[in-house]
Design a protein around this motif. Structure first.
Motif, PDB file in Angstrom:
ATOM      1  N   GLU A 100       0.833  -1.364   0.175  1.00  0.00           N
ATOM      2  CA  GLU A 100      -0.037  -0.068   0.018  1.00  0.00           C
ATOM      3  C   GLU A 100       0.720   1.377  -0.024  1.00  0.00           C
ATOM      4  O   GLU A 100       0.391   2.312  -0.291  1.00  0.00           O
ATOM      5  N   ASP A 101       2.215   1.195   0.288  1.00  0.00           N
ATOM      6  CA  ASP A 101       3.080   2.288   0.454  1.00  0.00           C
ATOM      7  C   ASP A 101       3.950   2.065  -0.908  1.00  0.00           C
ATOM      8  O   ASP A 101       5.016   3.089  -0.782  1.00  0.00           O
ATOM      9  N   GLU A 102       3.625   1.483  -2.048  1.00  0.00           N
ATOM     10  CA  GLU A 102       4.558   1.495  -2.989  1.00  0.00           C
ATOM     11  C   GLU A 102       4.541   2.842  -3.962  1.00  0.00           C
ATOM     12  O   GLU A 102       5.789   3.120  -4.216  1.00  0.00           O
ATOM     13  N   ASP A 103       3.617   3.624  -3.853  1.00  0.00           N
ATOM     14  CA  ASP A 103       3.877   4.869  -4.361  1.00  0.00           C
ATOM     15  C   ASP A 103       3.763   6.400  -3.577  1.00  0.00           C
ATOM     16  O   ASP A 103       3.740   7.311  -3.828  1.00  0.00           O
ATOM     17  N   ASN A 104       4.206   5.836  -2.350  1.00  0.00           N
ATOM     18  CA  ASN A 104       4.396   6.874  -1.048  1.00  0.00           C
ATOM     19  C   ASN A 104       5.290   7.970  -1.636  1.00  0.00           C
ATOM     20  O   ASN A 104       6.573   7.431  -1.738  1.00  0.00           O
ATOM     21  N   GLU A 105       5.066   9.118  -1.771  1.00  0.00           N
ATOM     22  CA  GLU A 105       6.121   9.989  -2.366  1.00  0.00           C
ATOM     23  C   GLU A 105       7.420  10.455  -1.421  1.00  0.00           C
ATOM     24  O   GLU A 105       8.322  10.433  -1.745  1.00  0.00           O
ATOM     25  N   VAL A 106       7.278  10.311  -0.017  1.00  0.00           N
ATOM     26  CA  VAL A 106       8.490  10.345   0.756  1.00  0.00           C
ATOM     27  C   VAL A 106       9.487   9.280   0.475  1.00  0.00           C
ATOM     28  O   VAL A 106      10.609   9.421   0.602  1.00  0.00           O
ATOM     29  N   TYR A 107       8.748   8.042   0.472  1.00  0.00           N
ATOM     30  CA  TYR A 107       9.826   6.696   0.121  1.00  0.00           C
ATOM     31  C   TYR A 107      10.275   6.921  -1.066  1.00  0.00           C
ATOM     32  O   TYR A 107      11.653   6.529  -1.301  1.00  0.00           O
ATOM     33  N   LYS A 108       9.542   7.595  -2.140  1.00  0.00           N
ATOM     34  CA  LYS A 108      10.153   7.752  -3.490  1.00  0.00           C
ATOM     35  C   LYS A 108      11.643   8.728  -3.293  1.00  0.00           C
ATOM     36  O   LYS A 108      12.532   8.228  -4.206  1.00  0.00           O
ATOM     37  N   LYS A 109      11.316   9.459  -2.379  1.00  0.00           N
ATOM     38  CA  LYS A 109      12.311  10.390  -2.260  1.00  0.00           C
ATOM     39  C   LYS A 109      13.638   9.694  -1.527  1.00  0.00           C
ATOM     40  O   LYS A 109      14.820   9.909  -1.839  1.00  0.00           O
ATOM     41  N   VAL A 110      13.433   8.637  -0.711  1.00  0.00           N
ATOM     42  CA  VAL A 110      14.351   7.935  -0.088  1.00  0.00           C
ATOM     43  C   VAL A 110      15.154   7.011  -1.246  1.00  0.00           C
ATOM     44  O   VAL A 110      16.318   7.075  -1.278  1.00  0.00           O
ATOM     45  N   VAL A 111      14.255   6.556  -2.049  1.00  0.00           N
ATOM     46  CA  VAL A 111      14.769   5.798  -3.223  1.00  0.00           C
ATOM     47  C   VAL A 111      15.817   6.636  -4.133  1.00  0.00           C
ATOM     48  O   VAL A 111      16.969   6.335  -4.397  1.00  0.00           O
ATOM     49  N   ALA A 112      15.325   7.626  -4.590  1.00  0.00           N
ATOM     50  CA  ALA A 112      15.794   8.693  -5.615  1.00  0.00           C
ATOM     51  C   ALA A 112      17.178   9.406  -4.765  1.00  0.00           C
ATOM     52  O   ALA A 112      18.200   9.455  -5.280  1.00  0.00           O
ATOM     53  N   ALA A 113      17.318   9.285  -3.362  1.00  0.00           N
ATOM     54  CA  ALA A 113      18.240   9.916  -2.658  1.00  0.00           C
ATOM     55  C   ALA A 113      19.380   8.935  -2.673  1.00  0.00           C
ATOM     56  O   ALA A 113      20.567   9.071  -2.608  1.00  0.00           O
ATOM     57  N   TYR A 114      19.062   7.454  -2.666  1.00  0.00           N
ATOM     58  CA  TYR A 114      19.882   6.529  -2.531  1.00  0.00           C
ATOM     59  C   TYR A 114      20.379   6.299  -4.149  1.00  0.00           C
ATOM     60  O   TYR A 114      21.703   6.254  -4.089  1.00  0.00           O
ATOM     61  N   GLN A 115      19.911   6.365  -4.917  1.00  0.00           N
ATOM     62  CA  GLN A 115      20.027   5.967  -6.410  1.00  0.00           C
ATOM     63  C   GLN A 115      20.940   7.235  -7.071  1.00  0.00           C
ATOM     64  O   GLN A 115      20.163   7.745  -8.130  1.00  0.00           O
ATOM     65  N   THR A 116      21.818   7.819  -6.554  1.00  0.00           N
ATOM     66  CA  THR A 116      22.752   9.043  -7.019  1.00  0.00           C
ATOM     67  C   THR A 116      24.180   8.337  -7.612  1.00  0.00           C
ATOM     68  O   THR A 116      24.764   7.424  -6.768  1.00  0.00           O
ATOM     69  N   GLU A 117      24.797   9.352  -8.118  1.00  0.00           N
ATOM     70  CA  GLU A 117      26.265   9.185  -8.241  1.00  0.00           C
ATOM     71  C   GLU A 117      27.026   9.363  -6.908  1.00  0.00           C
ATOM     72  O   GLU A 117      27.927   8.575  -6.809  1.00  0.00           O
ATOM     73  N   GLU A 118      26.473  10.313  -5.865  1.00  0.00           N
ATOM     74  CA  GLU A 118      27.149  10.477  -4.821  1.00  0.00           C
ATOM     75  C   GLU A 118      27.147   9.309  -4.020  1.00  0.00           C
ATOM     76  O   GLU A 118      28.124   8.582  -3.540  1.00  0.00           O
ATOM     77  N   THR A 119      25.997   8.233  -4.120  1.00  0.00           N
ATOM     78  CA  THR A 119      26.015   7.189  -3.273  1.00  0.00           C
ATOM     79  C   THR A 119      26.790   6.108  -4.051  1.00  0.00           C
ATOM     80  O   THR A 119      27.704   5.488  -3.283  1.00  0.00           O
ATOM     81  N   ALA A 120      26.862   6.033  -5.308  1.00  0.00           N
ATOM     82  CA  ALA A 120      27.721   5.221  -5.984  1.00  0.00           C
ATOM     83  C   ALA A 120      29.147   5.316  -5.501  1.00  0.00           C
ATOM     84  O   ALA A 120      29.789   4.375  -5.520  1.00  0.00           O
ATOM     85  N   LYS A 121      29.617   6.571  -5.514  1.00  0.00           N
ATOM     86  CA  LYS A 121      30.868   6.803  -5.071  1.00  0.00           C
ATOM     87  C   LYS A 121      31.271   6.102  -3.515  1.00  0.00           C
ATOM     88  O   LYS A 121      32.562   5.909  -3.321  1.00  0.00           O
ATOM     89  N   VAL A 122      30.217   6.432  -2.747  1.00  0.00           N
ATOM     90  CA  VAL A 122      30.313   5.850  -1.295  1.00  0.00           C
ATOM     91  C   VAL A 122      30.412   4.306  -1.323  1.00  0.00           C
ATOM     92  O   VAL A 122      31.164   3.693  -0.622  1.00  0.00           O
ATOM     93  N   ILE A 123      29.641   3.814  -2.146  1.00  0.00           N
ATOM     94  CA  ILE A 123      29.440   2.260  -2.317  1.00  0.00           C
ATOM     95  C   ILE A 123      30.990   1.815  -2.884  1.00  0.00           C
ATOM     96  O   ILE A 123      31.531   0.963  -2.354  1.00  0.00           O
TER      97      ILE A 123
END
Length: 287
Positions: free
Chosen positions: A246-269
């Motif tokens: 039921e939270d699949e399209d939650n806008e806040v949770y989408k922001k969490v995913v978007a913040a993770y899937q970034t070039e900055e995160t890739a560098k930290v990984i």
């Protein structure tokens, strides 16, 4: 007297005007403060396994700028975070691959879904007794995780390493009973995933999940004597961020995913895993 009265009236008007301006400024400042106060921080409880939060710490800092406070809820066993998510004790979790989630849903009748890919973390074979997979001898003990998905994945890795063969009919979830060929008569010891690194003193080799290996002080790409290859067969083992259906399209949770899937995160990984983990959204897509 008339001049004094006029002067008094003029002075009073000036004071009233100044006071009015002051009150307006105070109102504006108060209004602004009120507006800022209305921007309440949203807290998202994220379930994770283990102590390593370096990658998520970087994401957490960036989410803070958007008014999202990421709160870690740490678990020690793989059986815990999905139950907590299904019951509503946490909002999201990030510890498992897609195949593990699918199996959990089937076994427990839950409806948890992936809302974003994180990393692909190859499974590794580790040892404190030998330096190369070819040194394994007849009758040696091999520790593997005891849950269905990671245990099956471990057996498939042992097969890829040329140590055993398993029944093809078992597909992605072979068990010890599906071993069809064991030329070195290896003794397979099934343990909780969290115990596989600790068992290294008691076995010749241990198949350890990447996160558990990192928590134990290993650098998978450097310390594993055999590491799972990354190819098309790796897709079921891509790690994910999970939510309730039921939270699949939650806008806040989408922001969490978007913040993770970034070039900055890739560098930290890349930095924290020393190349052992791969940003999955770049290889297998964002979801």
């Amino acid at each position: 007297m008339k001049k004094w009265v006029k002067l008094a009236i003029t002075s009073a008007a000036v004071l009233a005007f100044a006071a009015g301006c002051g009150n307006k400024a105070a109102t504006d400042e108060s209004g602004s403060a009120s507006t800022d106060a209305s921007k309440e921080e949203v807290t998202v409880k994220l379930g994770i396994i283990g102590a390593d939060t370096d990658v998520w710490d970087d994401v957490k800092d960036r989410l803070q700028e958007e008014g999202i406070n990421l709160e870690y809820v740490k678990f020690t066993e793989y059986s815990q975070p999905n139950s907590a998510l299904a019951s509503g004790d946490i909002d999201l979790n990030s510890f498992q691959h897609q195949y593990f989630l699918d199996n959990f849903n089937e076994e427990h009748g839950t409806d948890l879904v992936s809302i974003g890919n994180t990393v692909n973390a190859p499974l590794g074979i580790y040892s404190e007794k030998i330096k190369d997979i070819s040194e394994i001898k007849d009758g040696d003990k091999v520790a593997i995780p005891n849950d269905v998905t990671n245990g099956g994945r471990a057996l498939l890795l042992l097969q890829t390493a040329g140590l055993i063969k398993v029944d093809e009919a078992a597909k992605q979830a072979p068990t010890v009973s599906d071993i069809t060929d064991n030329p070195k008569n290896l003794e397979i010891v099934e343990l909780e995933a969290s115990q596989t690194a600790r068992a290294l003193q008691d076995v010749t080799v241990s198949v350890i999940n990447s996160g558990m290996a990192v928590d134990a002080g290993f650098v998978p790409k450097e310390d594993a004597i055999y590491l799972e290859p990354v190819d098309d067969t790796s897709r079921p083992y891509v790690n994910i961020i999970a939510a309730r259906k039921e939270d699949e399209d939650n806008e806040v949770y989408k922001k969490v995913v978007a913040a993770y899937q970034t070039e900055e995160t890739a560098k930290v990984i890349e930095e924290t895993s020393k190349g052992s983990s791969i940003p999955a959204w770049e290889t297998f897509g964002k979801k």
